[in-house]
Design a protein around this motif. Structure first.
Motif, short mmCIF file in Angstrom:
data_model
loop_
_atom_site.label_atom_id
_atom_site.label_comp_id
_atom_site.label_asym_id
_atom_site.label_seq_id
_atom_site.Cartn_x
_atom_site.Cartn_y
_atom_site.Cartn_z
N VAL A 39 0.86 -1.18 0.00
CA VAL A 39 0.00 0.00 0.00
C VAL A 39 0.90 1.22 0.00
O VAL A 39 1.70 1.42 0.91
N ASP A 43 -1.98 7.66 -5.12
CA ASP A 43 -2.54 7.01 -6.30
C ASP A 43 -2.00 7.81 -7.48
O ASP A 43 -2.49 8.89 -7.78
N VAL A 61 -3.06 9.02 -0.62
CA VAL A 61 -3.87 7.92 -0.10
C VAL A 61 -3.50 7.69 1.36
O VAL A 61 -2.32 7.72 1.73
N SER A 63 -5.33 5.01 3.24
CA SER A 63 -5.55 3.59 3.52
C SER A 63 -6.32 2.95 2.37
O SER A 63 -6.85 3.63 1.49
N LEU A 64 -6.35 1.62 2.39
CA LEU A 64 -7.12 0.83 1.43
C LEU A 64 -7.94 -0.19 2.20
O LEU A 64 -7.50 -0.70 3.24
N LYS A 139 -10.74 -2.92 -4.27
CA LYS A 139 -10.22 -2.05 -3.22
C LYS A 139 -10.96 -0.73 -3.20
O LYS A 139 -11.35 -0.19 -4.23
N GLU A 140 -11.12 -0.24 -2.00
CA GLU A 140 -11.66 1.09 -1.76
C GLU A 140 -10.53 1.93 -1.19
O GLU A 140 -10.01 1.61 -0.12
N GLN A 141 -10.14 2.95 -1.92
CA GLN A 141 -9.06 3.84 -1.49
C GLN A 141 -9.65 5.00 -0.71
O GLN A 141 -10.64 5.58 -1.14
N THR A 142 -9.00 5.33 0.39
CA THR A 142 -9.36 6.54 1.12
C THR A 142 -8.23 7.55 0.91
O THR A 142 -7.06 7.25 1.17
#
Length: 154
Positions: A39, A43, A61, A63-64, A139-142
């Motif tokens: 990670v 991005d 980014v 977290s994922l 994946k959901e990227q924050t």
């Protein structure tokens, strides 16, 4: 000789490069190739000639979160089995993490042991490319601005 696919797993537990490396070590193996996906803190735009994605804007980014379809393990095993058919490949191991991951965490580890390095590189590249293209793990990227975005949904 034991089965060439030694591990094909999706797990919430932290991944271990050393464990997968040991899993593919074999007296007939002359070369082992590892791919470790981590990670990262951004991005970034990608080179479409390398990853096939389109270029975009770099965003920070934080977290994922990875989510897997119930059939993800079966698909991962199929991808690993195809990589194991590359001539000279003796052992394949792959694990993908799911759940909440932070910067620096290992997201995926692929290990391929083959008679020669070229075969190991070829099979490792094939496995990770097919995993990304066809195994239902999303994946959901924050981002650092608090916005979350899903990546790789069908």
């Amino acid at each position: 000789m034991s089965e060439p696919v030694r591990v094909a797993a999706v797990t919430e537990q932290p991944l271990s490069v050393d464990r997968l490396l040991a899993t593919v070590n074999d007296p007939a193996v002359g070369g082992i190739v590892l791919f470790v996906g981590t990670v990262r803190d951004h991005d970034a735009p990608v080179d479409p000639t390398i990853d096939g994605d389109s270029a975009g804007t770099t965003r920070g980014v934080t977290s994922l979160d990875y989510t897997a379809h119930p059939l993800a393990v079966d698909r991962l095993a199929e991808v690993a089995a195809r990589a194991a058919t590359v001539h000279g490949v003796r052992a394949v191991a792959v694990e993908h993490r799911v759940g909440h991951l932070v910067i620096g965490d290992l997201a995926v580890v692929v290990a391929v042991g083959a008679e020669h390095r070229g075969e190991a590189f070829l099979a490792c590249r094939q496995l990770i490319d097919e995993l990304k293209a066809g195994v239902p793990i999303w994946k959901e990227q924050t981002f650092d601005d608090g916005v979350a975005e899903w990546v790789g949904l069908p």
